[in-house]
Design a protein around this motif. Structure first.
Motif, PDB file in Angstrom:
ATOM      1  N   MET A  52       0.825  -1.214   0.000  1.00 27.46           N
ATOM      2  CA  MET A  52       0.000   0.000   0.000  1.00 27.46           C
ATOM      3  C   MET A  52       0.857   1.262   0.000  1.00 27.46           C
ATOM      4  O   MET A  52       0.467   2.268  -0.586  1.00 27.46           O
ATOM      5  N   ARG A  53       2.030   1.218   0.621  1.00 25.23           N
ATOM      6  CA  ARG A  53       2.920   2.388   0.579  1.00 25.23           C
ATOM      7  C   ARG A  53       3.414   2.636  -0.842  1.00 25.23           C
ATOM      8  O   ARG A  53       3.489   3.785  -1.288  1.00 25.23           O
ATOM      9  N   VAL A  54       3.755   1.559  -1.560  1.00 24.92           N
ATOM     10  CA  VAL A  54       4.176   1.728  -2.949  1.00 24.92           C
ATOM     11  C   VAL A  54       3.009   2.270  -3.766  1.00 24.92           C
ATOM     12  O   VAL A  54       3.164   3.227  -4.533  1.00 24.92           O
ATOM     13  N   LEU A  55       1.844   1.678  -3.603  1.00 23.57           N
ATOM     14  CA  LEU A  55       0.657   2.158  -4.325  1.00 23.57           C
ATOM     15  C   LEU A  55       0.414   3.637  -4.048  1.00 23.57           C
ATOM     16  O   LEU A  55       0.119   4.405  -4.971  1.00 23.57           O
ATOM     17  N   ASP A  56       0.557   4.049  -2.817  1.00 19.11           N
ATOM     18  CA  ASP A  56       0.333   5.437  -2.426  1.00 19.11           C
ATOM     19  C   ASP A  56       1.192   6.398  -3.244  1.00 19.11           C
ATOM     20  O   ASP A  56       0.751   7.499  -3.553  1.00 19.11           O
ATOM     21  N   GLY A  57       2.370   5.970  -3.624  1.00 18.55           N
ATOM     22  CA  GLY A  57       3.270   6.832  -4.374  1.00 18.55           C
ATOM     23  C   GLY A  57       3.156   6.735  -5.879  1.00 18.55           C
ATOM     24  O   GLY A  57       3.765   7.532  -6.601  1.00 18.55           O
ATOM     25  N   GLN A  58       2.385   5.765  -6.378  1.00 15.71           N
ATOM     26  CA  GLN A  58       2.306   5.594  -7.830  1.00 15.71           C
ATOM     27  C   GLN A  58       0.987   4.960  -8.252  1.00 15.71           C
ATOM     28  O   GLN A  58       0.964   3.938  -8.932  1.00 15.71           O
ATOM     29  N   VAL A  59      -0.095   5.609  -7.904  1.00 11.46           N
ATOM     30  CA  VAL A  59      -1.420   5.064  -8.207  1.00 11.46           C
ATOM     31  C   VAL A  59      -1.630   4.901  -9.706  1.00 11.46           C
ATOM     32  O   VAL A  59      -2.090   3.849 -10.166  1.00 11.46           O
ATOM     33  N   GLU A  60      -1.308   5.913 -10.489  1.00 16.20           N
ATOM     34  CA  GLU A  60      -1.567   5.840 -11.931  1.00 16.20           C
ATOM     35  C   GLU A  60      -0.720   4.751 -12.596  1.00 16.20           C
ATOM     36  O   GLU A  60      -1.224   3.990 -13.427  1.00 16.20           O
ATOM     37  N   GLN A  61       0.557   4.678 -12.252  1.00 18.30           N
ATOM     38  CA  GLN A  61       1.392   3.621 -12.841  1.00 18.30           C
ATOM     39  C   GLN A  61       0.878   2.255 -12.419  1.00 18.30           C
ATOM     40  O   GLN A  61       0.859   1.319 -13.211  1.00 18.30           O
ATOM     41  N   THR A  62       0.451   2.143 -11.174  1.00 19.10           N
ATOM     42  CA  THR A  62      -0.058   0.852 -10.694  1.00 19.10           C
ATOM     43  C   THR A  62      -1.328   0.462 -11.427  1.00 19.10           C
ATOM     44  O   THR A  62      -1.542  -0.718 -11.721  1.00 19.10           O
ATOM     45  N   ARG A  63      -2.155   1.425 -11.747  1.00 23.58           N
ATOM     46  CA  ARG A  63      -3.378   1.121 -12.506  1.00 23.58           C
ATOM     47  C   ARG A  63      -3.002   0.493 -13.854  1.00 23.58           C
ATOM     48  O   ARG A  63      -3.576  -0.505 -14.269  1.00 23.58           O
ATOM     49  N   VAL A  64      -2.020   1.065 -14.520  1.00 20.74           N
ATOM     50  CA  VAL A  64      -1.548   0.499 -15.784  1.00 20.74           C
ATOM     51  C   VAL A  64      -0.902  -0.860 -15.531  1.00 20.74           C
ATOM     52  O   VAL A  64      -1.174  -1.834 -16.233  1.00 20.74           O
ATOM     53  N   THR A  65      -0.071  -0.939 -14.507  1.00 16.21           N
ATOM     54  CA  THR A  65       0.658  -2.163 -14.190  1.00 16.21           C
ATOM     55  C   THR A  65      -0.264  -3.355 -13.998  1.00 16.21           C
ATOM     56  O   THR A  65      -0.026  -4.428 -14.544  1.00 16.21           O
ATOM     57  N   PHE A  66      -1.305  -3.179 -13.222  1.00 14.13           N
ATOM     58  CA  PHE A  66      -2.159  -4.306 -12.871  1.00 14.13           C
ATOM     59  C   PHE A  66      -3.365  -4.508 -13.785  1.00 14.13           C
ATOM     60  O   PHE A  66      -4.042  -5.527 -13.677  1.00 14.13           O
ATOM     61  N   HIS A  67      -3.620  -3.551 -14.689  1.00 18.62           N
ATOM     62  CA  HIS A  67      -4.803  -3.705 -15.536  1.00 18.62           C
ATOM     63  C   HIS A  67      -4.520  -3.727 -17.036  1.00 18.62           C
ATOM     64  O   HIS A  67      -5.330  -4.262 -17.786  1.00 18.62           O
ATOM     65  N   GLN A  68      -3.419  -3.164 -17.467  1.00 22.39           N
ATOM     66  CA  GLN A  68      -3.185  -3.045 -18.906  1.00 22.39           C
ATOM     67  C   GLN A  68      -2.272  -4.131 -19.474  1.00 22.39           C
ATOM     68  O   GLN A  68      -2.135  -4.236 -20.690  1.00 22.39           O
ATOM     69  N   TRP A  69      -1.650  -4.941 -18.622  1.00 21.73           N
ATOM     70  CA  TRP A  69      -0.755  -5.997 -19.112  1.00 21.73           C
ATOM     71  C   TRP A  69      -1.473  -6.934 -20.075  1.00 21.73           C
ATOM     72  O   TRP A  69      -0.863  -7.513 -20.965  1.00 21.73           O
ATOM     73  N   GLN A  70      -2.775  -7.052 -19.920  1.00 17.83           N
ATOM     74  CA  GLN A  70      -3.543  -7.975 -20.763  1.00 17.83           C
ATOM     75  C   GLN A  70      -3.555  -7.562 -22.231  1.00 17.83           C
ATOM     76  O   GLN A  70      -3.904  -8.345 -23.101  1.00 17.83           O
ATOM     77  N   TYR A  71      -3.155  -6.320 -22.521  1.00 17.09           N
ATOM     78  CA  TYR A  71      -3.112  -5.852 -23.898  1.00 17.09           C
ATOM     79  C   TYR A  71      -1.770  -6.136 -24.571  1.00 17.09           C
ATOM     80  O   TYR A  71      -1.592  -5.793 -25.741  1.00 17.09           O
ATOM     81  N   LEU A  72      -0.873  -6.741 -23.840  1.00 15.44           N
ATOM     82  CA  LEU A  72       0.407  -7.128 -24.438  1.00 15.44           C
ATOM     83  C   LEU A  72       0.194  -8.304 -25.376  1.00 15.44           C
ATOM     84  O   LEU A  72      -0.668  -9.158 -25.136  1.00 15.44           O
ATOM     85  N   GLY A  73       1.001  -8.365 -26.410  1.00  9.47           N
ATOM     86  CA  GLY A  73       0.901  -9.448 -27.387  1.00  9.47           C
ATOM     87  C   GLY A  73       1.529 -10.737 -26.887  1.00  9.47           C
ATOM     88  O   GLY A  73       2.063 -10.806 -25.779  1.00  9.47           O
ATOM     89  N   PRO A  74       1.491 -11.770 -27.716  1.00 10.51           N
ATOM     90  CA  PRO A  74       1.950 -13.094 -27.299  1.00 10.51           C
ATOM     91  C   PRO A  74       3.445 -13.176 -26.973  1.00 10.51           C
ATOM     92  O   PRO A  74       3.856 -14.068 -26.233  1.00 10.51           O
TER      93      PRO A  74
END
Length: 165
Positions: A63-85
């Motif tokens: 949670m401390r890491v998240l507190d410092g980088q909410v926007e990057q974490t949103r991409v990190t945990f939700h956008q990886w699925q758009y990566l190719g094979p």
């Protein structure tokens, strides 16, 4: 890419001399983001603490890491699925490393008798990962609770499920 080039003050064409593709950029964001959580949590997992306390401290570190980088974490945990094979397995490998830290904590707690054995052990870890991965949807750094207070509330709910009959 145009928005990114404007944000850093260079021409879009020049950006490609630093970044080979949008997907390569996304992979870098995902890997860097997850690695920041791993780097914060791993020392806790390696400490000689009871599993319940390791879980509390690991959640606080997350949670401390998240507190410092909410926007990057949103991409990190939700956008990886758009990566190719080619790149998706790279992102999943780093995510699995992050999950494995929680797997170790829960497994240690079961082995020590702090946590009761679970029929669906993997589901327990996935639930922890799901809670933490979705935190970008509801956590606000400017909110009334600190990262540690949020982590402690999550901890209490998880441990209640791991220890109760």
């Amino acid at each position: 890419m145009r928005d990114l080039s404007e944000a850093v003050g260079i021409r879009p064409g020049s950006l490609y001399s630093h970044i080979s593709s949008k997907e390569h950029l996304l992979l870098g964001i995902v890997e860097t983001g997850i690695t920041s959580f791993i780097d914060a949590i791993r020392p806790v997992v390696d400490e000689d603490l009871p599993a319940e306390e390791k879980l509390r401290e690991a959640l606080r570190a997350h949670m401390r890491v998240l507190d410092g980088q909410v926007e990057q974490t949103r991409v990190t945990f939700h956008q990886w699925q758009y990566l190719g094979p080619v790149n998706r397995p790279k992102a999943l490998a780093v995510r699995e490393e992050w999950e494995s830290l929680f797997t170790r904590i829960v497994a240690d707690g079961i082995a020590s008798g702090e946590f009761r054995p679970r029929e669906h052990f993997r589901l327990t870890v996935l639930m922890i990962a799901g809670i933490l991965g979705s935190a970008t949807e509801w956590y606000r750094p400017s909110g009334r609770s600190s990262p540690e207070e949020i982590a402690d509330a999550i901890h209490d709910q998880i441990v209640g499920g791991l220890t109760s009959g």
